[in-house]
Design an enzyme around this catalytic site. Structure first.
Site, PDB file in Angstrom:
ATOM      1  CB  CYS A  97      58.537  27.487  43.757  1.00 51.24           C
ATOM      2  SG  CYS A  97      58.980  27.976  45.451  1.00 51.24           S
ATOM      3  CB  CYS A 196      54.453  34.520  46.040  1.00 48.47           C
ATOM      4  SG  CYS A 196      55.830  33.613  45.289  1.00 48.47           S
TER       5      CYS A 196
END
Length: 353
Positions: A97, A196
């Site tokens: 990410c 997350c």
């Protein structure tokens, strides 16, 4: 008038680390804008994370912007996460990410707002070498909190514009004290340890199954390929695992290898997990001379201690890392990150030899 050089877009999660980073930037005279982005459509719909971050921005007295990054996150991070586990690898989604979603979103917002810098609440530092003309991510002051490992894939443009205000913080107590002294409402909020994009109460195996990832069934085998028993799917296992294997062999057994093609999970002794030679591919090399030079160390997982290593580039584009001391449970899909004098000089994804 505040110049572009004093404007910074900070990744603001609403947690205490990013809040403390904002406070330190403000103390240094920067004009700070907090940016929060959602990574799933569900999170965007609930608005819970955005509200928390916006509340922190109001307490800080800074501007706030929001971005929905769910589409790119799905394509770049979640799809990779699913493919890796289906193939028997163990991914680290934050490493994927950071360069392609998180920091790219920060840079795009900074360009839109005319800001010269971006910032995050990572525990790491940035250095520039005048001789080579290169920028480096470097280790933080705190060995225990250092997150430079997570940032090894950042490119030169990103690092050159990156501010890391928590680089000198020795521990989380200092960060909380800073937030507490400014009466920030999140000074006592506990850190989140979850992935997350996986919801509360759901583990990664449930997430993968819901995504249609096939947990290939197969055999437990030994080093010679002899069948020891059957298992219900490779998603339940990772290299080095001992507990929860679902098989009794009369002695401790550890997962030594996972074959995503045929579904076999190789078991062995603890000693079988150690290796001096580790290979990586899809590498990011900041400085080849430093990477292949002397006094280099490397980490094969985030929480590992750097260990002395000799790195070589192979004809196939891989890095061959030969450690002075054998390393335990090098796991395909995880990253090996190389350091020279505290500088991150390269890294890549661990593969089978």
């Amino acid at each position: 008038m505040i110049s572009k050089k004093n404007k910074v877009v900070l990744g603001l999660s609403g947690g205490v680390d990013s809040t403390a980073a904002a406070l330190l930037l403000l103390e240094k005279g920067y004009e700070v804008t907090g940016l929060y982005f959602d990574v799933t459509a569900q999170a965007a719909a609930s608005g819970e994370g955005r509200q928390k971050a916006e509340k922190a921005a109001k307490e800080l007295g800074i501007d706030f912007v929001y971005r929905d990054a769910a589409d790119s996150f799905e394509r770049i991070v979640i799809d990779d996460f699913c493919r890796a586990y289906a193939a028997g690898r163990t991914p680290n989604p934050c490493i994927v990410c950071n360069p392609s979603v998180k920091f790219r979103t920060l840079l795009e917002a900074a360009d839109e707002l005319g800001a010269g810098y971006i910032a995050t609440g990572h525990y790491a530092s940035v250095r520039f070498d005048e001789v080579s003309g290169k920028w480096y991510v470097a280790a933080a002051a705190s060995v225990r909190k250092d997150q430079s490992y997570m940032l090894y894939r950042l490119d030169q443009e990103t690092i050159s514009r990156l501010l890391l205000p928590l680089s000198d913080m020795e521990d989380k107590t200092q960060v909380r004290e800073l937030a507490r002294a400014r009466a920030m409402g999140n000074s006592e909020v506990k850190d989140s340890q979850e992935i997350c994009f996986i919801g509360d109460g759901e583990d990664y195996k449930e997430f993968l199954r819901r995504r249609g990832v096939n947990s290939r069934k197969g055999h437990f085998v030994d080093a010679e390929g002899r069948v020891l028993g059957d298992h219900d799917g490779i998603l339940s296992y990772t290299i080095g695992q001992r507990k929860g294997l679902g098989i009794a062999l009369g002695k401790p057994a550890f997962v030594v290898d996972i074959d995503g093609e045929n579904g076999n999970v190789q078991l062995g002794d603890n000693e079988d997990l150690f290796s001096r030679e580790i290979y990586s591919e899809d590498n990011v090399i900041v400085d080849e001379a430093l990477l292949t030079g002397d006094n280099v160390t490397a980490k094969i997982r985030y929480a590992a201690r750097p260990a002395a290593v000799k790195a070589q580039l192979t004809d196939g584009g891989r890095i061959r890392a030969v450690f002075d001391e054998p390393q335990r449970a090098a796991t395909p899909g995880q990253s090996i990150v190389f350091y020279s004098g505290g500088l991150v000089v390269g890294g890549g994804f661990i593969v089978k030899a």
